[in-house]
Motif scaffolding. Sequence first.
Motif, mmCIF file in Angstrom:
data_model
loop_
_atom_site.group_PDB
_atom_site.id
_atom_site.type_symbol
_atom_site.label_atom_id
_atom_site.label_comp_id
_atom_site.label_asym_id
_atom_site.label_seq_id
_atom_site.Cartn_x
_atom_site.Cartn_y
_atom_site.Cartn_z
ATOM 1 N N ASP A 56 8.848 20.167 8.412
ATOM 2 C CA ASP A 56 9.562 19.684 7.216
ATOM 3 C C ASP A 56 10.715 18.765 7.595
ATOM 4 O O ASP A 56 10.916 17.720 6.975
ATOM 5 N N MET A 57 11.475 19.160 8.602
ATOM 6 C CA MET A 57 12.626 18.374 9.024
ATOM 7 C C MET A 57 12.191 16.994 9.511
ATOM 8 O O MET A 57 12.767 15.978 9.121
ATOM 9 N N LEU A 58 11.162 16.933 10.331
ATOM 10 C CA LEU A 58 10.715 15.642 10.859
ATOM 11 C C LEU A 58 10.133 14.737 9.773
ATOM 12 O O LEU A 58 10.214 13.514 9.887
ATOM 13 N N ARG A 59 9.579 15.309 8.720
ATOM 14 C CA ARG A 59 9.098 14.485 7.596
ATOM 15 C C ARG A 59 10.246 13.922 6.764
ATOM 16 O O ARG A 59 10.081 12.939 6.051
ATOM 17 N N SER A 60 11.419 14.547 6.860
ATOM 18 C CA SER A 60 12.559 14.126 6.033
ATOM 19 C C SER A 60 13.397 13.027 6.674
ATOM 20 O O SER A 60 14.327 12.528 6.051
ATOM 21 N N VAL A 61 13.089 12.646 7.918
ATOM 22 C CA VAL A 61 13.896 11.657 8.636
ATOM 23 C C VAL A 61 13.042 10.474 9.063
ATOM 24 O O VAL A 61 11.814 10.568 9.128
ATOM 25 N N ASP A 62 13.728 9.376 9.363
ATOM 26 C CA ASP A 62 13.026 8.244 9.966
ATOM 27 C C ASP A 62 13.721 7.749 11.233
ATOM 28 O O ASP A 62 13.370 6.720 11.773
ATOM 29 N N LEU A 63 14.708 8.526 11.713
ATOM 30 C CA LEU A 63 15.437 8.157 12.914
ATOM 31 C C LEU A 63 16.001 9.412 13.573
ATOM 32 O O LEU A 63 16.575 10.263 12.897
ATOM 33 N N ILE A 64 15.818 9.496 14.893
ATOM 34 C CA ILE A 64 16.367 10.595 15.684
ATOM 35 C C ILE A 64 17.386 10.014 16.653
ATOM 36 O O ILE A 64 17.117 9.003 17.314
ATOM 37 N N LEU A 65 18.542 10.680 16.754
ATOM 38 C CA LEU A 65 19.580 10.271 17.692
ATOM 39 C C LEU A 65 19.674 11.288 18.821
ATOM 40 O O LEU A 65 19.577 12.496 18.584
ATOM 41 N N PHE A 66 19.897 10.778 20.031
ATOM 42 C CA PHE A 66 20.029 11.635 21.209
ATOM 43 C C PHE A 66 21.187 11.172 22.077
ATOM 44 O O PHE A 66 21.466 9.970 22.166
ATOM 45 N N GLY A 67 21.796 12.114 22.771
ATOM 46 C CA GLY A 67 22.620 11.811 23.926
ATOM 47 C C GLY A 67 21.695 11.715 25.126
ATOM 48 O O GLY A 67 20.506 12.057 25.053
ATOM 49 N N ARG A 68 22.229 11.288 26.257
ATOM 50 C CA ARG A 68 21.401 11.055 27.441
ATOM 51 C C ARG A 68 20.664 12.301 27.925
ATOM 52 O O ARG A 68 19.455 12.256 28.202
ATOM 53 N N LYS A 69 21.355 13.427 28.059
ATOM 54 C CA LYS A 69 20.728 14.626 28.630
ATOM 55 C C LYS A 69 19.558 15.111 27.777
ATOM 56 O O LYS A 69 18.480 15.392 28.294
ATOM 57 N N THR A 70 19.767 15.211 26.483
ATOM 58 C CA THR A 70 18.684 15.664 25.603
ATOM 59 C C THR A 70 17.554 14.645 25.586
ATOM 60 O O THR A 70 16.373 15.011 25.604
ATOM 61 N N TYR A 71 17.897 13.366 25.570
ATOM 62 C CA TYR A 71 16.871 12.325 25.598
ATOM 63 C C TYR A 71 15.968 12.485 26.826
ATOM 64 O O TYR A 71 14.737 12.419 26.717
ATOM 65 N N GLU A 72 16.567 12.701 27.981
ATOM 66 C CA GLU A 72 15.770 12.818 29.203
ATOM 67 C C GLU A 72 14.820 14.021 29.136
ATOM 68 O O GLU A 72 13.662 13.922 29.577
ATOM 69 N N ILE A 73 15.282 15.126 28.575
ATOM 70 C CA ILE A 73 14.420 16.310 28.415
ATOM 71 C C ILE A 73 13.275 16.003 27.451
ATOM 72 O O ILE A 73 12.110 16.293 27.726
#
Length: 153
Positions: free
Chosen positions: A38-55
């Motif tokens: 449900d959450m992913l259907r409600s958004v069109d953009l995800i923001l990350f910091g570097r550490k989470t992005y790499e994971i």
Amino acid sequence: MRRLFVSNLMSLDGFFETTDHKLDWFVIDDDFLDYSDDMLRSVDLILFGRKTYEIMAAFWPTAQDRNAGRMNGLAKIVFSKTLASADWHNTRLVRDNAADEVARLKQQPGKDIVILGSAMLASSLLAQGLVDEYRVILNPLLLGQGNPVFKDV
């Protein structure tokens, strides 16, 4: 105007990761997966910091999870002064002034924006008054120590 919300998993004592940066204690069950859908259907953009992005970038491109298609297809921005490149499909790297970029993004048309993990980024944007909502998924365990979800807040 778009809304920015943070969606983070947290232990009962307020931590999002162990002191050695482990995330293997997260409870991932059908309720969590339904929320994620449900959450992913409600958004069109995800923001990350570097550490989470790499994971995330190491996991999702080859994942067989039911949310893999959506995670890989959504637009993503990683905020980092040190990352050399952002090669995960549909990802843009922003090196400077996260608060200005997020304020600009919130003014654009579109669906909501989510920060997944990225507690340091989320805390800095919260301090700037840019976070509209926090969604905390409480995991039924105590870590005793670790990195807090609400650091310096």
